[in-house]
Scaffold this motif. Structure first.
Motif, PDB file in Angstrom:
ATOM      1  N   UNK A   9       0.842  -1.189   0.000  1.00  0.00           N
ATOM      2  CA  UNK A   9       0.000   0.000   0.000  1.00  0.00           C
ATOM      3  C   UNK A   9       0.879   1.241   0.000  1.00  0.00           C
ATOM      4  N   UNK A  10       0.343   2.293  -0.594  1.00  0.00           N
ATOM      5  CA  UNK A  10       1.071   3.562  -0.716  1.00  0.00           C
ATOM      6  C   UNK A  10       0.338   4.617   0.117  1.00  0.00           C
ATOM      7  N   UNK A  24       3.301  17.817  10.879  1.00  0.00           N
ATOM      8  CA  UNK A  24       3.382  16.630  11.731  1.00  0.00           C
ATOM      9  C   UNK A  24       3.343  15.339  10.914  1.00  0.00           C
ATOM     10  N   UNK A  25       2.573  15.274   9.844  1.00  0.00           N
ATOM     11  CA  UNK A  25       2.532  14.065   9.018  1.00  0.00           C
ATOM     12  C   UNK A  25       3.894  13.802   8.380  1.00  0.00           C
ATOM     13  N   UNK A  26       4.564  14.868   7.963  1.00  0.00           N
ATOM     14  CA  UNK A  26       5.898  14.731   7.381  1.00  0.00           C
ATOM     15  C   UNK A  26       6.900  14.291   8.439  1.00  0.00           C
ATOM     16  N   UNK A  39       5.516  -1.377   2.833  1.00  0.00           N
ATOM     17  CA  UNK A  39       4.549  -0.435   2.287  1.00  0.00           C
ATOM     18  C   UNK A  39       5.295   0.848   1.938  1.00  0.00           C
ATOM     19  N   UNK A  40       4.706   1.646   1.059  1.00  0.00           N
ATOM     20  CA  UNK A  40       5.359   2.870   0.604  1.00  0.00           C
ATOM     21  C   UNK A  40       4.831   4.084   1.365  1.00  0.00           C
ATOM     22  N   UNK A  41       5.743   4.905   1.842  1.00  0.00           N
ATOM     23  CA  UNK A  41       5.408   6.159   2.516  1.00  0.00           C
ATOM     24  C   UNK A  41       6.106   7.274   1.763  1.00  0.00           C
ATOM     25  N   UNK A  42       5.308   8.153   1.166  1.00  0.00           N
ATOM     26  CA  UNK A  42       5.810   9.144   0.225  1.00  0.00           C
ATOM     27  C   UNK A  42       5.431  10.544   0.687  1.00  0.00           C
ATOM     28  N   UNK A  56      -4.355   7.112  -0.159  1.00  0.00           N
ATOM     29  CA  UNK A  56      -4.332   7.281   1.297  1.00  0.00           C
ATOM     30  C   UNK A  56      -3.419   8.467   1.601  1.00  0.00           C
ATOM     31  N   UNK A  57      -3.968   9.463   2.282  1.00  0.00           N
ATOM     32  CA  UNK A  57      -3.206  10.679   2.585  1.00  0.00           C
ATOM     33  C   UNK A  57      -3.221  10.904   4.088  1.00  0.00           C
ATOM     34  N   UNK A  58      -2.053  11.190   4.629  1.00  0.00           N
ATOM     35  CA  UNK A  58      -1.918  11.534   6.043  1.00  0.00           C
ATOM     36  C   UNK A  58      -1.599  13.019   6.086  1.00  0.00           C
TER      37      UNK A  58
END
Length: 136
Positions: A9-10, A24-26, A39-42, A56-58
């Motif tokens: 998942x990305x 904070x998400x960064x 999983x990918x965290x971009x 999916x966005x944080x």
């Protein structure tokens, strides 16, 4: 994205490190990548296209209370009601609504972190949400 039987998942992290409380998400992105290997965290770049049928966005969101909240497709429009803190707030909402309208994505999930939430608290609460999303 699938590799063998495992589903990769990305997750995109949005925000601005130049605006206090908005990054904070960064800040938790590397911690999430370490915890959820495979999983990918971009880091979301407003100049690049979002990829995948599921997005999916944080992101930090003002006005959602004091806990991490999951906002689904039906909530994209409500993001227009939240205060815009940086340029990505305008661009991201517009882009997501357009992608849904054109059928380019079938699902958008925003994991909203209360604006200004402490880093480790955000990490722990987002981790709980991601565990549920990944296992579903």
């Amino acid at each position: 994205v699938f590799w063998g039987k495992a589903r990769v998942m990305r997750f995109y992290a949005a925000g601005s490190r130049n605006v206090p409380g908005d990054g904070v998400a960064l800040d938790i992105l590397p911690l999430l990548a370490d915890k959820f290997m495979g999983h990918e965290f971009i880091e979301y770049d407003p100049n690049e296209e979002l990829e995948g049928e599921e997005i999916f966005i944080i992101d930090a969101v003002k006005g959602i209370g004091d806990r991490v909240a999951v906002l689904g497709e039906g909530h994209i429009g409500m993001l227009e009601d939240f205060p815009k803190v940086s340029a990505h707030d305008f661009d991201l909402t517009f882009r997501l609504k357009l992608m849904l309208m054109l059928g380019k994505v079938r699902r958008v999930v925003i994991i909203g972190i209360p604006y200004g939430m402490e880093k480790m608290k955000a990490f722990n609460e987002v981790s709980e949400v991601l565990e549920k999303i990944i296992s579903s």
